[in-house]
Design a protein around this motif. Structure first.
Motif, PDB file in Angstrom:
ATOM      1  N   PRO A 200      -9.784  -4.473  -3.450  1.00  0.00           N
ATOM      2  CA  PRO A 200     -11.088  -3.538  -3.130  1.00  0.00           C
ATOM      3  C   PRO A 200     -12.350  -4.112  -3.317  1.00  0.00           C
ATOM      4  O   PRO A 200     -13.414  -3.919  -2.672  1.00  0.00           O
ATOM      5  N   ASP A 201     -12.398  -5.302  -4.173  1.00  0.00           N
ATOM      6  CA  ASP A 201     -13.760  -6.117  -4.345  1.00  0.00           C
ATOM      7  C   ASP A 201     -13.935  -7.274  -3.234  1.00  0.00           C
ATOM      8  O   ASP A 201     -15.015  -7.859  -3.213  1.00  0.00           O
ATOM      9  N   GLY A 202     -12.920  -7.400  -2.171  1.00  0.00           N
ATOM     10  CA  GLY A 202     -13.029  -8.222  -1.112  1.00  0.00           C
ATOM     11  C   GLY A 202     -12.342  -9.553  -1.352  1.00  0.00           C
ATOM     12  O   GLY A 202     -12.449 -10.425  -0.726  1.00  0.00           O
ATOM     13  N   SER A 203     -11.993 -10.063  -2.750  1.00  0.00           N
ATOM     14  CA  SER A 203     -11.216 -11.088  -3.146  1.00  0.00           C
ATOM     15  C   SER A 203     -10.033 -11.155  -2.476  1.00  0.00           C
ATOM     16  O   SER A 203      -9.452  -9.967  -2.304  1.00  0.00           O
ATOM     17  N   LEU A 204      -9.320 -12.266  -2.220  1.00  0.00           N
ATOM     18  CA  LEU A 204      -8.032 -12.353  -1.575  1.00  0.00           C
ATOM     19  C   LEU A 204      -7.076 -12.295  -2.833  1.00  0.00           C
ATOM     20  O   LEU A 204      -7.127 -12.861  -3.973  1.00  0.00           O
ATOM     21  N   VAL A 205      -6.024 -11.554  -2.863  1.00  0.00           N
ATOM     22  CA  VAL A 205      -4.879 -11.252  -3.523  1.00  0.00           C
ATOM     23  C   VAL A 205      -3.802 -12.672  -3.573  1.00  0.00           C
ATOM     24  O   VAL A 205      -3.475 -12.714  -2.260  1.00  0.00           O
ATOM     25  N   ASP A 206      -3.574 -13.285  -4.715  1.00  0.00           N
ATOM     26  CA  ASP A 206      -2.783 -14.424  -4.470  1.00  0.00           C
ATOM     27  C   ASP A 206      -1.432 -14.274  -4.926  1.00  0.00           C
ATOM     28  O   ASP A 206      -0.621 -15.201  -5.011  1.00  0.00           O
ATOM     29  N   ASP A 207      -1.019 -12.927  -5.210  1.00  0.00           N
ATOM     30  CA  ASP A 207       0.279 -12.830  -5.872  1.00  0.00           C
ATOM     31  C   ASP A 207       1.055 -11.517  -4.794  1.00  0.00           C
ATOM     32  O   ASP A 207       0.428 -10.806  -4.284  1.00  0.00           O
ATOM     33  N   PHE A 208       2.284 -11.582  -5.201  1.00  0.00           N
ATOM     34  CA  PHE A 208       2.926 -10.179  -4.785  1.00  0.00           C
ATOM     35  C   PHE A 208       2.113  -8.845  -5.200  1.00  0.00           C
ATOM     36  O   PHE A 208       1.616  -8.723  -6.146  1.00  0.00           O
ATOM     37  N   VAL A 209       2.243  -8.100  -4.378  1.00  0.00           N
ATOM     38  CA  VAL A 209       1.820  -6.542  -4.675  1.00  0.00           C
ATOM     39  C   VAL A 209       3.083  -5.627  -4.369  1.00  0.00           C
ATOM     40  O   VAL A 209       3.652  -5.688  -3.216  1.00  0.00           O
TER      41      VAL A 209
ATOM     42  N   SER B 285       6.888   4.322  -2.498  1.00  0.00           N
ATOM     43  CA  SER B 285       6.571   5.622  -2.111  1.00  0.00           C
ATOM     44  C   SER B 285       7.786   6.280  -1.148  1.00  0.00           C
ATOM     45  O   SER B 285       8.349   5.319  -0.562  1.00  0.00           O
ATOM     46  N   GLY B 286       8.213   7.689  -1.125  1.00  0.00           N
ATOM     47  CA  GLY B 286       9.074   8.143  -0.530  1.00  0.00           C
ATOM     48  C   GLY B 286      10.537   7.278  -0.557  1.00  0.00           C
ATOM     49  O   GLY B 286      11.241   7.212   0.397  1.00  0.00           O
ATOM     50  N   GLY B 287      10.816   6.959  -1.936  1.00  0.00           N
ATOM     51  CA  GLY B 287      12.145   6.293  -2.115  1.00  0.00           C
ATOM     52  C   GLY B 287      12.357   4.961  -1.636  1.00  0.00           C
ATOM     53  O   GLY B 287      13.470   4.232  -1.393  1.00  0.00           O
ATOM     54  N   VAL B 288      11.044   4.460  -1.437  1.00  0.00           N
ATOM     55  CA  VAL B 288      11.093   3.044  -0.949  1.00  0.00           C
ATOM     56  C   VAL B 288       9.967   2.144  -1.805  1.00  0.00           C
ATOM     57  O   VAL B 288       9.054   2.681  -2.161  1.00  0.00           O
ATOM     58  N   VAL B 289      10.552   0.924  -1.931  1.00  0.00           N
ATOM     59  CA  VAL B 289       9.761  -0.239  -2.883  1.00  0.00           C
ATOM     60  C   VAL B 289       8.923  -1.006  -1.572  1.00  0.00           C
ATOM     61  O   VAL B 289       9.649  -1.669  -0.886  1.00  0.00           O
ATOM     62  N   HIS B 290       7.735  -0.920  -1.645  1.00  0.00           N
ATOM     63  CA  HIS B 290       7.054  -2.002  -0.601  1.00  0.00           C
ATOM     64  C   HIS B 290       6.646  -3.118  -1.146  1.00  0.00           C
ATOM     65  O   HIS B 290       5.995  -3.159  -2.499  1.00  0.00           O
ATOM     66  N   VAL B 291       7.119  -4.194  -0.698  1.00  0.00           N
ATOM     67  CA  VAL B 291       6.411  -5.748  -1.194  1.00  0.00           C
ATOM     68  C   VAL B 291       5.562  -6.128  -0.284  1.00  0.00           C
ATOM     69  O   VAL B 291       5.742  -6.535   0.855  1.00  0.00           O
ATOM     70  N   ARG B 292       4.428  -6.136  -0.758  1.00  0.00           N
ATOM     71  CA  ARG B 292       3.293  -6.528   0.252  1.00  0.00           C
ATOM     72  C   ARG B 292       2.553  -7.897  -0.230  1.00  0.00           C
ATOM     73  O   ARG B 292       2.720  -8.318  -1.483  1.00  0.00           O
ATOM     74  N   ASN B 293       1.874  -8.583   0.570  1.00  0.00           N
ATOM     75  CA  ASN B 293       1.186  -9.914   0.409  1.00  0.00           C
ATOM     76  C   ASN B 293       2.450 -10.697  -0.362  1.00  0.00           C
ATOM     77  O   ASN B 293       1.963 -11.557  -1.436  1.00  0.00           O
TER      78      ASN B 293
END
Length: 89
Positions: A35-44, A48-56
């Protein structure tokens, strides 16, 4: 640089020659932004809805890691109140 790349490719295509290749643009990989504009360097990890989302996923190969798989399974177990299943690691 090109000769090293061609040398690696010759493992699969022995007859390939540096003259057979052309320079191209660098690859682009999507990367999450905080949210602060910095890049996320790790997994997120989100769920939701019975699903785990792996982002980034910083490395596509890392998503096949047993440690990441265990983390996802543990995350899903907690998020969705699943009964623990013993999985040999």
């Amino acid at each position: 640089m090109r000769s090293a790349y061609v040398k690696a490719l010759q493992r699969y295509i022995p007859e390939l020659d540096p003259a057979d290749t052309l320079p191209g643009p660098a690859g682009v990989r999507a990367q999450a932004m905080a949210p602060d504009g910095s890049l996320v360097d790790d997994f997120v990890f989100e769920g939701s809805g019975g699903v785990v989302h792996v982002r980034n996923a910083p490395s596509p190969a890392a998503t096949s890691s047993l440690a990441i798989g265990k983390h996802i399974a543990d995350d899903a177990e907690q998020r969705f109140d699943l009964a623990a299943v013993a999985v040999p690691v």
